[in-house]
Design a protein around this motif. Structure first.
Motif, PDB file in Angstrom:
ATOM      1  N   GLU A  11      69.931 -22.128  56.860  1.00 39.44           N
ATOM      2  CA  GLU A  11      69.671 -21.406  55.600  1.00 39.44           C
ATOM      3  C   GLU A  11      68.246 -20.878  55.639  1.00 39.44           C
ATOM      4  OE1 GLU A  11      69.511 -19.626  52.596  1.00 39.44           O
ATOM      5  OE2 GLU A  11      71.299 -20.866  52.129  1.00 39.44           O
ATOM      6  N   ASP A  12      68.068 -19.569  55.409  1.00 38.82           N
ATOM      7  CA  ASP A  12      66.722 -19.002  55.488  1.00 38.82           C
ATOM      8  C   ASP A  12      65.959 -19.116  54.168  1.00 38.82           C
ATOM      9  OD1 ASP A  12      68.707 -17.000  54.649  1.00 38.82           O
ATOM     10  OD2 ASP A  12      66.967 -15.682  54.435  1.00 38.82           O
ATOM     11  N   ASP A  54      74.677 -20.452  56.330  1.00 43.34           N
ATOM     12  CA  ASP A  54      74.445 -19.281  55.491  1.00 43.34           C
ATOM     13  C   ASP A  54      74.939 -18.042  56.243  1.00 43.34           C
ATOM     14  OD1 ASP A  54      73.408 -17.532  53.568  1.00 43.34           O
ATOM     15  OD2 ASP A  54      71.369 -17.617  54.395  1.00 43.34           O
ATOM     16  N   SER A  56      74.182 -14.856  55.275  1.00 42.40           N
ATOM     17  CA  SER A  56      73.147 -13.831  55.225  1.00 42.40           C
ATOM     18  C   SER A  56      71.824 -14.380  55.750  1.00 42.40           C
ATOM     19  CB  SER A  56      72.998 -13.352  53.773  1.00 42.40           C
ATOM     20  OG  SER A  56      71.994 -12.386  53.694  1.00 42.40           O
ATOM     21  N   LEU A  57      71.633 -14.245  57.065  1.00 47.30           N
ATOM     22  CA  LEU A  57      70.392 -14.668  57.710  1.00 47.30           C
ATOM     23  C   LEU A  57      69.733 -13.443  58.315  1.00 47.30           C
ATOM     24  CD1 LEU A  57      71.837 -17.712  59.716  1.00 47.30           C
ATOM     25  CD2 LEU A  57      70.254 -17.888  57.779  1.00 47.30           C
ATOM     26  N   LYS A 106      77.452 -19.990  46.807  1.00 45.06           N
ATOM     27  CA  LYS A 106      76.149 -20.246  46.193  1.00 45.06           C
ATOM     28  C   LYS A 106      76.034 -19.405  44.924  1.00 45.06           C
ATOM     29  CE  LYS A 106      73.899 -19.099  49.934  1.00 45.06           C
ATOM     30  NZ  LYS A 106      72.829 -18.840  50.926  1.00 45.06           N
TER      31      LYS A 106
HETATM   32 MN    MN Z   1      70.252 -16.191  53.408  1.00 51.03          MN
END
Ligand code: MN
Length: 129
Positions: A11-12, A54, A56-57, A106
């Motif tokens: 997770e970023d 995640d 979306s990284l 999320k």
């Molecule tokens: Mn992300």
């Protein structure tokens, strides 16, 4: 003493990492990774029971991380749960269709859904199915 199962969190977003750490600490050994390449290296060195990934990284996105995990004989069996903010109708089917073993939207409002997803996958793996 029983060793806690290991869960990798990829997770970023620092706030999301903090939240996941708070939810998972005490139940699991949590390995946090901020990027796809860091996750692939860490997961190879310390294979977890489940990966929370995640989608979306920056750089290497979650779909690519999943693809690389699945193309590695040693890492292929590790269950991977998609973490995504895009909680839209049809997403669940889309991510399962991509090869993810589970899906958690999320923000995480009901943490029991997260625990259930992790426990189900750890149990399934121990059954060898
Ligand atoms: Mn992300």
């Amino acid at each position: 003493m029983t060793e806690l199962p290991r869960v990798a969190v990829v997770e970023d977003n620092p706030d999301n990492r903090l939240l996941l750490q708070a939810l998972l600490a005490g139940r699991y050994q949590v390995d946090e990774y901020e990027s796809g390449p860091a996750a692939l290296a860490g997961i190879t060195a310390r294979p977890p029971g489940v990966v929370l990934l995640d989608i979306s990284l920056p750089g290497m996105d979650g779909a690519e991380v999943l693809r690389r995990l699945r193309s590695d004989d040693a890492l292929r069996p590790i269950p991977v749960v998609a973490l995504t903010a895009h909680a839209m109708t049809g997403d669940r089917e889309r991510f399962l269709g991509m090869g993810f073993d589970g899906y958690v939207a999320k923000p995480i409002i009901d943490e029991t859904l997260l625990y259930d997803a992790i426990e189900r996958l750890i149990a399934r793996r121990h059954e060898g199915t």
